[in-house]
Design a protein around this motif. Sequence first.
Motif, PDB file in Angstrom:
ATOM      1  N   SER A   1       6.946   5.451 -10.194  1.00  0.00           N
ATOM      2  CA  SER A   1       6.570   5.110  -8.827  1.00  0.00           C
ATOM      3  C   SER A   1       7.506   5.773  -7.817  1.00  0.00           C
ATOM      4  O   SER A   1       8.726   5.616  -7.897  1.00  0.00           O
ATOM      5  CB  SER A   1       6.612   3.593  -8.649  1.00  0.00           C
ATOM      6  N   LEU A   2       6.915   6.493  -6.848  1.00  0.00           N
ATOM      7  CA  LEU A   2       7.725   7.070  -5.775  1.00  0.00           C
ATOM      8  C   LEU A   2       8.363   5.982  -4.920  1.00  0.00           C
ATOM      9  O   LEU A   2       9.439   6.180  -4.352  1.00  0.00           O
ATOM     10  CB  LEU A   2       6.868   7.985  -4.894  1.00  0.00           C
ATOM     11  N   MET A   3       7.715   4.825  -4.850  1.00  0.00           N
ATOM     12  CA  MET A   3       8.283   3.723  -4.090  1.00  0.00           C
ATOM     13  C   MET A   3       9.548   3.191  -4.762  1.00  0.00           C
ATOM     14  O   MET A   3      10.584   3.016  -4.116  1.00  0.00           O
ATOM     15  CB  MET A   3       7.271   2.591  -3.942  1.00  0.00           C
ATOM     16  N   LEU A   4       9.488   2.956  -6.057  1.00  0.00           N
ATOM     17  CA  LEU A   4      10.671   2.485  -6.763  1.00  0.00           C
ATOM     18  C   LEU A   4      11.795   3.517  -6.714  1.00  0.00           C
ATOM     19  O   LEU A   4      12.973   3.164  -6.673  1.00  0.00           O
ATOM     20  CB  LEU A   4      10.337   2.169  -8.224  1.00  0.00           C
ATOM     21  N   ALA A   5      11.421   4.777  -6.720  1.00  0.00           N
ATOM     22  CA  ALA A   5      12.427   5.850  -6.738  1.00  0.00           C
ATOM     23  C   ALA A   5      12.881   6.261  -5.356  1.00  0.00           C
ATOM     24  O   ALA A   5      13.720   7.165  -5.221  1.00  0.00           O
ATOM     25  CB  ALA A   5      11.849   7.065  -7.465  1.00  0.00           C
ATOM     26  N   SER A   6      12.373   5.618  -4.306  1.00  0.00           N
ATOM     27  CA  SER A   6      12.599   6.113  -2.944  1.00  0.00           C
ATOM     28  C   SER A   6      14.081   6.222  -2.577  1.00  0.00           C
ATOM     29  O   SER A   6      14.493   7.181  -1.910  1.00  0.00           O
ATOM     30  CB  SER A   6      11.872   5.233  -1.931  1.00  0.00           C
ATOM     31  N   ALA A   7      14.906   5.252  -2.997  1.00  0.00           N
ATOM     32  CA  ALA A   7      16.336   5.326  -2.668  1.00  0.00           C
ATOM     33  C   ALA A   7      16.990   6.501  -3.380  1.00  0.00           C
ATOM     34  O   ALA A   7      17.814   7.216  -2.791  1.00  0.00           O
ATOM     35  CB  ALA A   7      17.032   4.018  -3.039  1.00  0.00           C
ATOM     36  N   ARG A   8      16.634   6.730  -4.623  1.00  0.00           N
ATOM     37  CA  ARG A   8      17.201   7.857  -5.386  1.00  0.00           C
ATOM     38  C   ARG A   8      16.682   9.188  -4.855  1.00  0.00           C
ATOM     39  O   ARG A   8      17.389  10.212  -4.908  1.00  0.00           O
ATOM     40  CB  ARG A   8      16.858   7.706  -6.870  1.00  0.00           C
TER      41      ARG A   8
ATOM     42  N   PRO B   1       4.415   1.851 -15.547  1.00  0.00           N
ATOM     43  CA  PRO B   1       3.472   2.346 -14.534  1.00  0.00           C
ATOM     44  C   PRO B   1       2.010   2.086 -14.899  1.00  0.00           C
ATOM     45  O   PRO B   1       1.647   2.105 -16.079  1.00  0.00           O
ATOM     46  CB  PRO B   1       3.768   3.853 -14.488  1.00  0.00           C
ATOM     47  N   LEU B   2       1.192   1.865 -13.879  1.00  0.00           N
ATOM     48  CA  LEU B   2      -0.233   1.654 -14.115  1.00  0.00           C
ATOM     49  C   LEU B   2      -0.939   2.947 -14.501  1.00  0.00           C
ATOM     50  O   LEU B   2      -2.080   2.923 -14.961  1.00  0.00           O
ATOM     51  CB  LEU B   2      -0.889   1.052 -12.869  1.00  0.00           C
TER      52      LEU B   2
ATOM     53  N   ARG C   1       0.823  -1.207   0.000  1.00  0.00           N
ATOM     54  CA  ARG C   1       0.000   0.000   0.000  1.00  0.00           C
ATOM     55  C   ARG C   1       0.860   1.261   0.000  1.00  0.00           C
ATOM     56  O   ARG C   1       2.031   1.250   0.347  1.00  0.00           O
ATOM     57  CB  ARG C   1      -0.904   0.009   1.228  1.00  0.00           C
ATOM     58  N   GLY C   2       0.211   2.346  -0.370  1.00  0.00           N
ATOM     59  CA  GLY C   2       0.895   3.636  -0.332  1.00  0.00           C
ATOM     60  C   GLY C   2       1.889   3.831  -1.452  1.00  0.00           C
ATOM     61  O   GLY C   2       2.896   4.511  -1.277  1.00  0.00           O
ATOM     62  N   GLU C   3       1.625   3.220  -2.619  1.00  0.00           N
ATOM     63  CA  GLU C   3       2.498   3.446  -3.781  1.00  0.00           C
ATOM     64  C   GLU C   3       1.860   4.523  -4.656  1.00  0.00           C
ATOM     65  O   GLU C   3       0.676   4.453  -4.987  1.00  0.00           O
ATOM     66  CB  GLU C   3       2.691   2.156  -4.575  1.00  0.00           C
ATOM     67  N   PHE C   4       2.649   5.518  -5.026  1.00  0.00           N
ATOM     68  CA  PHE C   4       2.145   6.661  -5.784  1.00  0.00           C
ATOM     69  C   PHE C   4       2.951   6.838  -7.066  1.00  0.00           C
ATOM     70  O   PHE C   4       4.169   6.634  -7.081  1.00  0.00           O
ATOM     71  CB  PHE C   4       2.238   7.946  -4.958  1.00  0.00           C
ATOM     72  N   ILE C   5       2.252   7.230  -8.120  1.00  0.00           N
ATOM     73  CA  ILE C   5       2.888   7.572  -9.394  1.00  0.00           C
ATOM     74  C   ILE C   5       2.903   9.094  -9.506  1.00  0.00           C
ATOM     75  O   ILE C   5       1.877   9.750  -9.312  1.00  0.00           O
ATOM     76  CB  ILE C   5       2.118   6.977 -10.585  1.00  0.00           C
ATOM     77  N   ALA C   6       4.074   9.654  -9.829  1.00  0.00           N
ATOM     78  CA  ALA C   6       4.195  11.107  -9.894  1.00  0.00           C
ATOM     79  C   ALA C   6       5.353  11.494 -10.815  1.00  0.00           C
ATOM     80  O   ALA C   6       6.282  10.710 -11.020  1.00  0.00           O
ATOM     81  CB  ALA C   6       4.433  11.686  -8.494  1.00  0.00           C
TER      82      ALA C   6
ATOM     83  N   GLU D   1      -2.312   7.507  -6.407  1.00  0.00           N
ATOM     84  CA  GLU D   1      -2.060   6.281  -5.664  1.00  0.00           C
ATOM     85  C   GLU D   1      -2.463   5.061  -6.501  1.00  0.00           C
ATOM     86  O   GLU D   1      -3.505   5.054  -7.148  1.00  0.00           O
ATOM     87  CB  GLU D   1      -2.825   6.269  -4.347  1.00  0.00           C
ATOM     88  N   VAL D   2      -1.618   4.046  -6.463  1.00  0.00           N
ATOM     89  CA  VAL D   2      -1.879   2.794  -7.174  1.00  0.00           C
ATOM     90  C   VAL D   2      -1.504   1.624  -6.262  1.00  0.00           C
ATOM     91  O   VAL D   2      -0.764   1.783  -5.296  1.00  0.00           O
ATOM     92  CB  VAL D   2      -1.053   2.688  -8.481  1.00  0.00           C
ATOM     93  N   GLY D   3      -2.035   0.457  -6.580  1.00  0.00           N
ATOM     94  CA  GLY D   3      -1.603  -0.780  -5.921  1.00  0.00           C
ATOM     95  C   GLY D   3      -0.885  -1.609  -6.960  1.00  0.00           C
ATOM     96  O   GLY D   3      -1.449  -2.552  -7.509  1.00  0.00           O
ATOM     97  N   ALA D   4       0.357  -1.257  -7.267  1.00  0.00           N
ATOM     98  CA  ALA D   4       1.052  -1.833  -8.412  1.00  0.00           C
ATOM     99  C   ALA D   4       1.915  -3.029  -8.067  1.00  0.00           C
ATOM    100  O   ALA D   4       2.082  -3.937  -8.872  1.00  0.00           O
ATOM    101  CB  ALA D   4       1.914  -0.768  -9.092  1.00  0.00           C
ATOM    102  N   HIS D   5       2.500  -3.059  -6.870  1.00  0.00           N
ATOM    103  CA  HIS D   5       3.391  -4.149  -6.489  1.00  0.00           C
ATOM    104  C   HIS D   5       2.762  -4.991  -5.381  1.00  0.00           C
ATOM    105  O   HIS D   5       2.158  -4.452  -4.451  1.00  0.00           O
ATOM    106  CB  HIS D   5       4.749  -3.601  -6.051  1.00  0.00           C
ATOM    107  N   HIS D   6       2.951  -6.303  -5.501  1.00  0.00           N
ATOM    108  CA  HIS D   6       2.278  -7.219  -4.593  1.00  0.00           C
ATOM    109  C   HIS D   6       3.234  -8.334  -4.169  1.00  0.00           C
ATOM    110  O   HIS D   6       4.001  -8.858  -4.985  1.00  0.00           O
ATOM    111  CB  HIS D   6       1.059  -7.852  -5.275  1.00  0.00           C
TER     112      HIS D   6
END
Length: 302
Positions: A238-245, A194-195, A159-164, A262-267
């Motif tokens: 995805s802000l989640m994928l980019a979080s380290a960068r 991205p979704l 949860r809490g994955e966002f596209i931006a 907000e999306v539910g892209a990764h499970h």
Amino acid sequence: MRIPPLKAILAFESVARTGSVNRAAEELGLTASAVSHQIGNLESIIGRDLFVRSGRGLVLTPTGKRYLSDVTGSLADLSRATERASNVKGVEILRVHSSPSFGLMWLLPRLASFQEANGDIQLNLACSYENVSFSNGYYDVDIRHGYGNWTNLEIKTLRGEFIAPLASPRYLEQHAVSTPDDLLKCRLIFSETPLVQWNQWFGRTGVSAAHKTFDFSYDRSYMSLETAAMGLGIALESLMLASARIREGALVPVFDDSFAVEVGAHHLVYPAQNADLPRVERFLTWMEAERAVDRGTRHTSP
């Protein structure tokens, strides 16, 4: 009733998963006729058809579906029992499969954190865009990208994955961006993953971008994110994928949180029987803790 030969059960599982005798033959290193023979042998022992032919290949019958569900767990149990018997060092091995972008951009930067919290677990990570099978018991958890509609598996959506829109600070210093309209004058990076795509994102902001072209186009999220981090344009990712960068300052969201979708892209996907494995429980707990850190340190544009 006698127990069918293991090679017949393995052939059945492979055909059921791939929907093709030829693909199962390639996977098992057998001829197609040998696989068909094993399926026929198994159906003869059971006394019922396990497959019916359709225009798309082989489809499981209701009996076949029940049998697949039953034998999948048994095959996984056999694999884990063999692993325990051969593991003389007593080290727990956690085998995780992931999409390449998630593995590279999210998991790898956090391996030190996992090792620190779980020093007695050896993490084996494999990455590809295939949804792996759990029938042989090799993988414990699969991290998948998509809409979360897989059957007969436990699914824990991150949860809490966002596209931006994301860009490097240097790019934003050189290109004034204050509204979504300003992006039409910028170099945009297109990613198939991205979704939420650029046209959808612009539509949500009320900006007409039907004729906007893209300077870069990729089929991998990590490529679009790295291109943006190099200062070559703006990515919608995805802000989640980019979080380290984002944490290291190589990327920043272009706008504030109100422009993130907000999306539910990764499970996290795994068989129900794997949920009771201590190594899986600890991995899921660690993942949730790391996601909480991500949510607590979300960056917005300056």
